[in-house]
Design an enzyme around this catalytic site. Structure first.
Site, PDB file in Angstrom:
ATOM      1  N   LYS A  66     -16.857 -37.935   1.217  1.00 34.36           N
ATOM      2  CA  LYS A  66     -15.692 -38.780   0.925  1.00 34.36           C
ATOM      3  C   LYS A  66     -14.474 -37.948   0.560  1.00 34.36           C
ATOM      4  O   LYS A  66     -14.589 -36.839   0.024  1.00 34.36           O
ATOM      5  CB  LYS A  66     -16.010 -39.802  -0.150  1.00 34.36           C
ATOM      6  CG  LYS A  66     -15.983 -39.297  -1.551  1.00 34.36           C
ATOM      7  CD  LYS A  66     -16.109 -40.458  -2.525  1.00 34.36           C
ATOM      8  CE  LYS A  66     -15.959 -39.927  -3.936  1.00 34.36           C
ATOM      9  NZ  LYS A  66     -14.937 -40.553  -4.715  1.00 34.36           N
TER      10      LYS A  66
ATOM     11  N   LYS B  75     -10.399 -35.845  -4.862  1.00 35.44           N
ATOM     12  CA  LYS B  75      -9.391 -34.996  -5.509  1.00 35.44           C
ATOM     13  C   LYS B  75      -9.941 -33.608  -5.767  1.00 35.44           C
ATOM     14  O   LYS B  75      -9.209 -32.632  -5.804  1.00 35.44           O
ATOM     15  CB  LYS B  75      -8.984 -35.589  -6.860  1.00 35.44           C
ATOM     16  CG  LYS B  75      -8.264 -36.894  -6.776  1.00 35.44           C
ATOM     17  CD  LYS B  75      -7.879 -37.352  -8.186  1.00 35.44           C
ATOM     18  CE  LYS B  75      -8.315 -38.772  -8.448  1.00 35.44           C
ATOM     19  NZ  LYS B  75      -9.569 -38.879  -9.204  1.00 35.44           N
TER      20      LYS B  75
ATOM     21  N   LYS C  63     -24.468 -34.310  -9.253  1.00 39.67           N
ATOM     22  CA  LYS C  63     -23.447 -33.345  -9.673  1.00 39.67           C
ATOM     23  C   LYS C  63     -24.106 -32.105 -10.261  1.00 39.67           C
ATOM     24  O   LYS C  63     -23.645 -30.984 -10.047  1.00 39.67           O
ATOM     25  CB  LYS C  63     -22.486 -33.975 -10.681  1.00 39.67           C
ATOM     26  CG  LYS C  63     -21.615 -35.028 -10.021  1.00 39.67           C
ATOM     27  CD  LYS C  63     -20.307 -35.270 -10.726  1.00 39.67           C
ATOM     28  CE  LYS C  63     -19.467 -36.219  -9.896  1.00 39.67           C
ATOM     29  NZ  LYS C  63     -18.272 -36.696 -10.486  1.00 39.67           N
TER      30      LYS C  63
END
Ligand code: AQP
Length: 353
Positions: A216, A219, A117
């Site tokens: 993937k 959201k 990240k």
């Protein structure tokens, strides 16, 4: 019954990946395990400024309530399982701090998900995202969960939870002093934390983005077209499926290296759990994309329809959802406080008078 804990972050409207990879897998666990399912809102705020969550606190509030309502709509029974909001149980934050103070920096520096990240977000990553696995450890350890349903990507965080539990128990819960203390406070004398085991969710349950079959469904993907939300109306689902990425091969089945095709077939099978997977493949084998996409869209719509209906009922009945979360929160607080009290005492904090 052995205890289980799992949760989803209210960082947006829940999508087909959250449903197939988590919610629908939780439903059958309710008969075998004593389940705690929480909406992990404290984790949701670890996202930093590039995330849509920052746009309004209304978002967090609404996504928290809609996630909880979707738990119920998808089949989590509040009479069997404990449904609650993480921030309603302040023990999560407090234990997280206690564990933070026992955790060597080196252990955190090894966390692959944070490195990934950080690589993609640069300076936008906050301290909360760095220490997120410690909060996750607190979530699990507070309830003495024996099993934790996690995707492969969370395996390392679960290992950290086990390491933290062991380190705490070794450091604070051995020797005659500890036993004497527990007896004087009428607390159990066994070590405070139980080392949990991973229950790895099966690979087929991983749903990929509609716009890129190699990443993937998520959201936080800025493109709405990349995901099907569980609450998307039928026309929106038809449009998203119609426009989703495909390839130029003939037929929709076969050939190894076709991530988009594989993903769409996986979804098609997952939304028809009562049909034989081989028979499903046979029924679409000769179709081209133009023929297959409407069939897929209708299968998704049909599968989601009863969940959407139940969701509307749950949200429409005044006070119902709040009542479920209040009872769930009360039960969770009871269990969590017990563990926290023992952890505080073991570390040497003066018991409350
Ligand atoms: N695409 C997916 N396929 C299968 N399972 C998935 N899950 C998430 N995406 C997929 C599962 O949903 C549960 C809750 O996930 P989370 O909200 O706690 O975090 P996440 O995995 O990071 O989910 P998102 O949707 O990608 O959220 P953002 O974008 O906010 O990070 C987990 O059990 C997860 O495996």
């Amino acid at each position: 019954k052995p205890r289980i804990l799992s949760g989803i972050q209210p960082t947006g409207s829940l999508h087909l990946g959250n449903y197939l990879g988590a919610l629908s897998q939780w439903v059958p666990m309710q008969d075998t395990y004593s389940c705690n399912f929480c909406v992990v809102d404290l984790h949701a705020v670890t996202n930093t400024k590039d995330h849509k969550l920052q746009q309004s606190s209304d978002g967090l509030r609404e996504w928290t309530l809609s996630s909880a309502a979707l738990y119920i709509a998808a089949g989590i029974d509040p009479e069997k399982s404990n449904i609650f909001v993480q921030s309603h149980v302040s023990a999560h934050s407090e234990l997280s701090w206690l564990l933070t103070c026992t955790c060597p920096m080196g252990w955190m520096d090894r966390m692959i998900q944070f490195k990934e990240k950080k690589a993609s977000k640069g300076d936008n990553v906050g301290l909360g995202l760095y220490s997120y696995p410690v909060l996750m450890a607190a979530d699990i350890l507070l309830y003495g969960a024996e099993k934790v349903p996690v995707g492969e990507d969370q395996r390392q965080h679960l290992e950290l939870t086990r390491d933290l539990a062991r380190r705490f128990n070794d450091q604070f819960c051995t020797g005659s002093q500890y036993k004497k203390l527990c007896k004087s406070l009428s607390l159990p004398t066994y070590p405070v934390f139980r080392e949990p085991e991973a229950m790895i969710v099966k690979e087929g349950a991983r749903v990929m983005s509609l716009t890129d079959g190699t990443s993937k469904m998520s959201k936080s993907d800025p493109s709405e077209a990349s995901r099907i939300n569980v609450l998307d109306p039928p026309d929106v689902i038809r449009q998203k499926v119609k426009r989703c990425k495909t390839d130029n091969f003939e037929g929709i089945i076969g050939a190894e290296d076709r991530p988009e095709a594989r993903n769409l077939i996986t979804i098609f099978k997952a939304v028809q759990p009562d049909r034989d997977p081989a028979e499903i493949e046979a029924s679409v084998r000769d179709m081209n994309w133009g023929q297959f996409k409407p069939v897929l869209a209708e299968a998704v719509i049909e599968h989601l329809a009863p969940i959407q209906k139940r969701y509307e009922e749950v949200r429409g009945e005044e006070g119902y959802l709040e009542g479920v979360l209040k009872r769930g929160g009360d039960r969770a607080n009871e269990q969590a406080d017990e563990t926290l009290k023992r952890a505080r005492a073991a570390m040497g904090f003066v018991p409350r008078f």
